[in-house]
Design an enzyme around this catalytic site. Structure first.
Site, PDB file in Angstrom:
ATOM      1  N   SER A   1      72.927  22.640  69.421  1.00  0.00           N
ATOM      2  CA  SER A   1      73.662  23.226  70.656  1.00  0.00           C
ATOM      3  C   SER A   1      73.191  23.131  71.772  1.00  0.00           C
ATOM      4  O   SER A   1      73.774  23.674  72.820  1.00  0.00           O
ATOM      5  CB  SER A   1      73.869  24.872  70.152  1.00  0.00           C
ATOM      6  OG  SER A   1      72.982  25.523  70.133  1.00  0.00           O
TER       7      SER A   1
ATOM      8  N   LYS B   1      67.050  22.634  80.318  1.00  0.00           N
ATOM      9  CA  LYS B   1      68.037  22.869  79.001  1.00  0.00           C
ATOM     10  C   LYS B   1      69.486  22.858  79.162  1.00  0.00           C
ATOM     11  O   LYS B   1      69.776  23.868  79.825  1.00  0.00           O
ATOM     12  CB  LYS B   1      67.384  24.105  78.121  1.00  0.00           C
ATOM     13  CG  LYS B   1      67.942  24.302  76.540  1.00  0.00           C
ATOM     14  CD  LYS B   1      67.136  25.713  76.128  1.00  0.00           C
ATOM     15  CE  LYS B   1      67.163  25.668  74.565  1.00  0.00           C
ATOM     16  NZ  LYS B   1      66.459  26.950  74.103  1.00  0.00           N
TER      17      LYS B   1
ATOM     18  N   ASP C   1      60.157  34.033  65.821  1.00  0.00           N
ATOM     19  CA  ASP C   1      60.424  32.970  65.271  1.00  0.00           C
ATOM     20  C   ASP C   1      59.222  31.757  65.968  1.00  0.00           C
ATOM     21  O   ASP C   1      59.241  30.801  66.187  1.00  0.00           O
ATOM     22  CB  ASP C   1      61.584  31.913  65.974  1.00  0.00           C
ATOM     23  CG  ASP C   1      62.022  30.971  65.058  1.00  0.00           C
ATOM     24  OD1 ASP C   1      61.493  30.859  64.067  1.00  0.00           O
ATOM     25  OD2 ASP C   1      62.777  29.839  65.652  1.00  0.00           O
TER      26      ASP C   1
END
EC number: 2.7.11.1
Length: 432
Positions: free
Chosen positions: A22, A40, A134
């Site tokens: 995405s 980004k 994460d």
């Protein structure tokens, strides 16, 4: 589509540095100062389609409060009608995953130095009330001098996300790095789960391989719950002790950040990171997330939260499609999770098979089902095998494999199994 040489505000965009599901990251130059950045670029339409506005907002809010030499800095956020631009510190040395793959394990001296920086960054985050959730090799970048930079806070949690029991309740992370208490789908302490992930990273740095790995996801999960990975003989006693204490399956007895920093192996040649934690002024436009109201009001408990089994994250390094429920219905092998007890789950699968007219052969946690059908035009039917893998008492994986037969009947069978036995969030996501 962004083309080379295009400008966003004062930034001129260049080559693509990376691309995920995405978002893409492009090299950029500040035309006023000549300074390099990584931008980004996130399509607003993609945010809407994947329902991930909550996570992107969380990543931005998290990075706003973090200012540390071992964490990638967010400098500003810009927006156009169709895109969001996160202007980030440019880190040119690649990630730790590529470093290990291309050059192999590090020496214990090199590995300890990187590990010290990792713990410095993670410790700083925890002191700010931020838990990454994460941490993995792909999210640890290297600058030109070989210093580490932690990145990708899309799954992070702030301390206010804890419930009344003082625990987090969203399964996040990448399977090989996830702590057992997170996989158990119960409440967990964000700091303790980050420490587990750091232990996995330390193991890989020093050995060149993952402590818990297998082609089968269920086997990986069993190994994680057991803990106690094999440690090569060349690892020093101090490093071995550190790894074992960090990969303790019990989060209560697992070593803390303070315990890590007090360990003799960690303290060897340790120089704490220096940083200036003064507040900065971040340029965050108010209209960055102007979307329809129902998108803003989405509950954090809805499937927009990305977890270890529904990874739609910003990184392309890990793709679970080969393991899990994103496989197409036409494929021969499909897996999904269920929160039912293994015994009840197997009985319910058997009932569904029988009601749909299948003949059964049963062996342990495995069912072989055959259905023969004839029509005026052709002979058709279906032969499948269903197997249940117990990951924890409250989490099981159902694997359905088609040997041969009618694809439409296979789809009917799978959809019924998923609707009646699958985790509710997966049913909404997969059958949407």
């Amino acid at each position: 589509m962004v083309i080379k040489g295009m400008r966003v505000g004062k930034y001129e965009l260049g080559r693509t540095l990376g691309e995920g599901n995405s978002a893409k990251v492009k090299f950029a130059i500040d035309t006023l100062t000549g300074e390099s950045f990584a931008i980004k670029i996130i399509e607003k339409s993609c945010i809407t389609r994947l329902n991930v506005s909550f996570q992107i907002k969380r990543e931005i809010r998290t990075l706003k409060v973090l200012k540390h030499p071992n964490i990638v800095r967010l400098h500003e956020v810009l927006a156009s009608k169709t895109k969001i631009y996160m202007v980030l510190e440019c880190v040119t040395g690649g990630d730790l995953f590529d470093r290990i793959v291309s050059k192999g394990k590090l020496s214990e001296t090199q590995g300890r130095k990187m590990f010290q920086q990792l713990i410095d960054g993670v410790s700083y985050c925890h002191n700010k009330g931020v838990f990454h959730r994460d941490l993995k090799l792909e999210n640890v970048l290297l600058d030109a001098k070989g210093h580490i930079k932690i990145t990708d806070f899309g799954l992070s949690a702030l301390s206010q996300h804890y419930r009344e029991d003082g625990l987090l309740h969203t399964t996040c992370g990448s399977p090989n790095y996830v702590a057992p208490e997170v996989l158990a789908n119960e409440g967990y302490d964000g700091a303790a789960s980050d420490i587990w992930s750091c232990g996995v990273i330390l193991y890989v740095i020093l050995t060149g391989c993952l402590p818990f790995d297998d082609a089968n996801l269920a086997v990986i999960c069993r190994k994680i719950f057991k803990g106690d990975p094999p440690i090569p003989r060349w690892i020093s006693l101090g490093a071995k002790t550190m790894i074992k204490r960090m990969l303790d399956p019990n989060p209560v007895t697992r070593v803390t950040i303070a315990g890590i920093k007090a360990h003799d192996w960690f303290k060897h040649d340790y120089t704490p990171s220096n940083y200036d934690d003064d507040d900065d002024v971040y340029l965050i436009q108010e209209d960055v997330f102007m979307m329809k109201e129902y998108e803003e009001e989405k509950s954090p408990d809805s499937p927009t939260i990305i977890n270890a089994f529904q990874l739609i994250g910003m990184s392309s390094f890990l793709d679970l499609s080969g393991f899990f429920e994103t496989e197409k219905l036409s494929e021969r092998q499909i897996r999904f999770t269920s929160n039912s007890l293994a015994k009840d789950l197997l009985e319910n699968i058997e009932t569904i098979f029988t009601e749909m007219g299948f003949c059964l052969q049963k062996k342990h946690a495995k069912l072989k089902a055959i259905k023969e059908e004839s029509t005026q035009k052709r002979q058709c039917g279906l032969s499948v095998t269903a197997e249940v893998f117990e990951i924890s008492p409250s989490l099981n994986v159902v694997e359905l494999r088609k040997s041969h037969g009618d694809s439409s009947l296979y789809k009917q069978l799978y959809e019924r199994l998923l609707n009646e036995l699958g985790s509710s969030s997966q049913v909404q996501e997969l059958l949407a």
